[in-house]
Design a protein around this motif. Sequence first.
Motif, short mmCIF file in Angstrom:
data_model
loop_
_atom_site.label_atom_id
_atom_site.label_comp_id
_atom_site.label_asym_id
_atom_site.label_seq_id
_atom_site.Cartn_x
_atom_site.Cartn_y
_atom_site.Cartn_z
N HIS A 88 0.74 -1.16 0.05
CA HIS A 88 -0.08 -0.13 0.11
C HIS A 88 1.01 1.31 0.09
CE1 HIS A 88 1.25 -0.45 4.10
NE2 HIS A 88 1.03 0.67 4.36
N LYS A 89 1.95 1.07 0.28
CA LYS A 89 3.05 2.49 0.46
C LYS A 89 3.08 3.30 -0.73
CE LYS A 89 5.25 1.35 4.70
NZ LYS A 89 5.27 -0.21 4.87
N GLN A 116 10.08 -1.13 2.49
CA GLN A 116 8.86 -1.05 1.37
C GLN A 116 8.62 0.61 1.14
OE1 GLN A 116 8.29 -3.93 0.11
NE2 GLN A 116 6.14 -4.00 0.33
N SER A 192 4.23 6.88 7.07
CA SER A 192 3.20 6.21 7.86
C SER A 192 2.23 7.32 8.17
CB SER A 192 3.46 5.51 8.56
OG SER A 192 2.35 4.62 9.31
N GLY A 234 1.43 -0.66 12.04
CA GLY A 234 2.86 -0.27 12.69
C GLY A 234 2.44 1.08 12.82
N GLY A 235 2.68 2.09 12.13
CA GLY A 235 2.30 3.39 12.33
C GLY A 235 0.96 3.60 12.10
N GLY A 236 0.13 2.90 11.19
CA GLY A 236 -1.06 3.02 11.16
C GLY A 236 -1.65 3.26 9.76
N SER A 237 -0.70 3.44 8.83
CA SER A 237 -1.32 3.90 7.36
C SER A 237 -2.44 2.94 6.65
CB SER A 237 -0.17 4.50 6.56
OG SER A 237 0.73 3.38 5.99
N ASN A 238 -1.78 1.78 6.51
CA ASN A 238 -2.99 0.90 5.79
C ASN A 238 -4.19 0.70 6.43
OD1 ASN A 238 -3.12 -2.33 6.44
ND2 ASN A 238 -1.13 -1.68 7.44
N GLU A 352 4.03 -8.46 7.87
CA GLU A 352 3.35 -7.36 8.53
C GLU A 352 1.59 -7.84 8.24
OE1 GLU A 352 5.51 -6.76 6.08
OE2 GLU A 352 7.01 -5.59 7.24
N SER A 378 -1.94 -5.87 3.19
CA SER A 378 -1.17 -4.65 3.02
C SER A 378 0.14 -4.79 1.89
CB SER A 378 -0.65 -3.97 4.16
OG SER A 378 0.19 -4.87 5.06
C1 LIG Z 1 5.13 -0.49 6.11
C2 LIG Z 1 4.37 -1.78 6.10
C3 LIG Z 1 3.12 -1.77 7.02
C4 LIG Z 1 3.09 -0.93 8.20
O1 LIG Z 1 2.80 0.19 7.86
P1 LIG Z 1 1.42 1.01 8.51
O2 LIG Z 1 1.67 2.34 8.38
O3 LIG Z 1 1.04 0.75 9.74
O4 LIG Z 1 0.54 0.61 7.24
C5 LIG Z 1 2.29 -2.93 6.83
N1 LIG Z 1 2.50 -3.64 5.66
C6 LIG Z 1 3.20 -3.76 4.90
C7 LIG Z 1 3.48 -4.66 3.66
C8 LIG Z 1 4.10 -2.55 5.02
O5 LIG Z 1 5.20 -2.32 4.24
#
Ligand SMILES: *Cc1c(COP(=O)(O)O)cnc(C)c1O
Length: 404
Positions: A88-89, A116, A192, A234-238, A352, A378
Amino acid sequence: MRRDEMTGCFGEFGGQYVSPELKRALDHVAEYYQEIRGDAGFQEELAYYLREYVGRPSPLYHAKRLSEHLGGAQIYLKREDLNHTGSHKINNALGQALMAKRMGVKRIIAETGAGQHGVATATVCALLDMECVIYMGTEDMARQELNVFRMELLGAKVVGVDAGSKTLKDAVDAALEDFAQNYAHTYYLLGSAVGPHPYPLMVRDFQSVIGVEAKEQILQATGRMPDYLLACVGGGSNAIGLFAPFYQDKEVQMIGLEPGGNGPQAGQHAASASYGVPTVIHGFRCYALVDEEGGVQDTHSLAAGLDYPGIGPEHSYYLATGRAKYLPISDSEAFRAFQVLAEMEGIIAAFESSHAVAYALQLAPTLSKNQIIVVNLSGRGDKDAAQALRLLQKDKEVGGVASA
Ligand SMILES: *Cc1c(COP(=O)(O)O)cnc(C)c1O
């Protein structure tokens, strides 16, 4: 909803706890973002690249075999792993880089954990012809060797950060310092939904394409709303990208799955919502893992991309108000889910994402067959395959993480 989109406060969380130099840089970005947010030309350009370059919309796939096997709820996978660069990044990297380009900036810096976000940033910098410098903890560089090479192949310079635990949080510090000094000609592309305003807001907006698509797709496929949304945090973006577009849909339950690592002892996990307290780290207020003196704790996760000691301010707000729940998933539970999804659906997910899959494995059997779980997948697990092999080999010898 109590959130102020001009100051970037989500209830008591978020804000800008930074030096005056950094505040100037951030305010400049925030002002520009408010302009561009409603700009039809910008939104059209972004939509074009998301479609033609990233390959959106990503499918919402009904995991029939897995659902049948578990004998409960229907599991749908939002396939962010199928995006160009494998997670998703890219959604966020593209949005911010297109904005930076419009701002007239030539140099992009970023931090990365799993590699990533670094790969996604290096990719969009190549695409848009911008100079790219990536900060990465040396521990993460060792764990994600191939992603370091990918970034270099894409024309980026990878700078190793040897401070602290040599992971993501140290890379964030290094990137913030660079930005404070060089903001006149440099844009910091944060990966994130964390950091000082306006990053959590911007990243949420750029990732919301996930939830907007998922809502349309689930309605189309089933004619109803999902009962649960699951995503790793993680940080929470996805997770916020999936959750936010469902915020008003009170019947939809949201659960963020955190890296529970090897257990609840300090240093053995990175489960900031489960074990953290409201505090300020990295320039914003959120739930974070700190010690008695207020110093940021060391963290651990099988998944390098989840190895961060805080969660974003919007998640902190969801947690404090009860709109979403956050639960820890251990390394061994995530690793087991990684194997199960590969065997049952032919999908090798990132470590993740496997945290979210792990909870689906627990939750689905407790629900009825007409209930629906949407899992945000994600990213893809190619980057983790070598580590998985090592774990399984070690497991044969001594009984490690894979045997639990
Ligand atoms: C970086 C990453 C995450 C964690 O980041 P979030 O900001 O929490 O989404 C989750 N899944 C994958 C595949 C990642 O690369």
